[in-house]
Scaffold this motif. Sequence first.
Motif, PDB file in Angstrom:
ATOM      1  N   ASN A  30       0.836  -1.200   0.000  1.00 18.50           N
ATOM      2  CA  ASN A  30       0.000   0.000   0.000  1.00 18.50           C
ATOM      3  C   ASN A  30       0.873   1.253   0.000  1.00 18.50           C
ATOM      4  N   GLN A  31       1.928   1.241   0.810  1.00 22.00           N
ATOM      5  CA  GLN A  31       2.838   2.392   0.832  1.00 22.00           C
ATOM      6  C   GLN A  31       3.505   2.588  -0.524  1.00 22.00           C
ATOM      7  N   GLU A  32       3.922   1.487  -1.139  1.00 22.12           N
ATOM      8  CA  GLU A  32       4.539   1.570  -2.462  1.00 22.12           C
ATOM      9  C   GLU A  32       3.543   2.114  -3.495  1.00 22.12           C
ATOM     10  N   ASN A  33       2.303   1.641  -3.439  1.00 22.94           N
ATOM     11  CA  ASN A  33       1.264   2.131  -4.355  1.00 22.94           C
ATOM     12  C   ASN A  33       1.009   3.618  -4.167  1.00 22.94           C
ATOM     13  N   GLN A  34       0.988   4.066  -2.916  1.00 23.37           N
ATOM     14  CA  GLN A  34       0.767   5.487  -2.640  1.00 23.37           C
ATOM     15  C   GLN A  34       1.908   6.331  -3.206  1.00 23.37           C
ATOM     16  N   GLN A  35       3.141   5.828  -3.049  1.00 23.82           N
ATOM     17  CA  GLN A  35       4.297   6.548  -3.584  1.00 23.82           C
ATOM     18  C   GLN A  35       4.248   6.610  -5.111  1.00 23.82           C
ATOM     19  N   LEU A  36       3.904   5.491  -5.732  1.00 25.07           N
ATOM     20  CA  LEU A  36       3.803   5.466  -7.195  1.00 25.07           C
ATOM     21  C   LEU A  36       2.692   6.382  -7.687  1.00 25.07           C
ATOM     22  N   LEU A  37       1.577   6.406  -6.979  1.00 24.16           N
ATOM     23  CA  LEU A  37       0.477   7.291  -7.350  1.00 24.16           C
ATOM     24  C   LEU A  37       0.906   8.750  -7.241  1.00 24.16           C
ATOM     25  N   PHE A  38       1.634   9.065  -6.181  1.00 28.00           N
ATOM     26  CA  PHE A  38       2.141  10.420  -5.996  1.00 28.00           C
ATOM     27  C   PHE A  38       3.066  10.807  -7.153  1.00 28.00           C
ATOM     28  N   GLN A  39       3.981   9.900  -7.513  1.00 24.41           N
ATOM     29  CA  GLN A  39       4.905  10.166  -8.628  1.00 24.41           C
ATOM     30  C   GLN A  39       4.139  10.339  -9.937  1.00 24.41           C
ATOM     31  N   SER A  65       7.937   1.409 -14.307  1.00 22.79           N
ATOM     32  CA  SER A  65       8.361   0.014 -14.389  1.00 22.79           C
ATOM     33  C   SER A  65       9.621  -0.213 -13.565  1.00 22.79           C
ATOM     34  N   ALA A  66      10.488   0.774 -13.470  1.00 20.01           N
ATOM     35  CA  ALA A  66      11.686   0.628 -12.654  1.00 20.01           C
ATOM     36  C   ALA A  66      11.325   0.607 -11.185  1.00 20.01           C
ATOM     37  N   SER A  67      10.339   1.408 -10.775  1.00 19.79           N
ATOM     38  CA  SER A  67       9.935   1.440  -9.378  1.00 19.79           C
ATOM     39  C   SER A  67       9.224   0.153  -8.983  1.00 19.79           C
ATOM     40  N   GLY A  68       8.600  -0.497  -9.920  1.00 17.28           N
ATOM     41  CA  GLY A  68       7.839  -1.700  -9.618  1.00 17.28           C
ATOM     42  C   GLY A  68       8.704  -2.925  -9.359  1.00 17.28           C
ATOM     43  N   GLN A  69      10.006  -2.817  -9.574  1.00 14.46           N
ATOM     44  CA  GLN A  69      10.898  -3.963  -9.386  1.00 14.46           C
ATOM     45  C   GLN A  69      11.464  -3.942  -7.984  1.00 14.46           C
ATOM     46  N   SER A  70      10.682  -4.348  -6.989  1.00 15.72           N
ATOM     47  CA  SER A  70      11.195  -4.380  -5.618  1.00 15.72           C
ATOM     48  C   SER A  70      11.254  -5.768  -5.081  1.00 15.72           C
TER      49      SER A  70
END
Length: 70
Positions: A30-39, A65-70
Motif C-alpha cells: 500500500n505504501q509503495e502504491n501510494q508513492q507510485l500514485l504520488f509520482q 516500471s523501474a519502481s515496480g521492481q522491488s
Amino acid sequence: MERLNSKLYVENCYIMRENERLRKKAELLNQENQQLLFQLKQKLSKTKKNPNGSNNDKNLCSSSSASGQS
C-alpha cells in the motif's frame, strides 16, 4: 480431546503468524502504491504544464516500471 485442542492451538498460532506477515506485506504494498500514485500525479501535472514535451510518456513508463521492481 486434549490432543485435538493442542493441535488446533498450534494451527491457530501458525495462522495468526501468517496473518501478521501478510498484513505487513499488504501495508508495504500500500505504501509503495501510494508513492507510485504520488509520482504519477506529479508527472501528469508536469505534462499538463508542458504539453509540448515529447518524452513525457516515455519517461512516465520507464520510471513506473523501474519502481515496480522491488
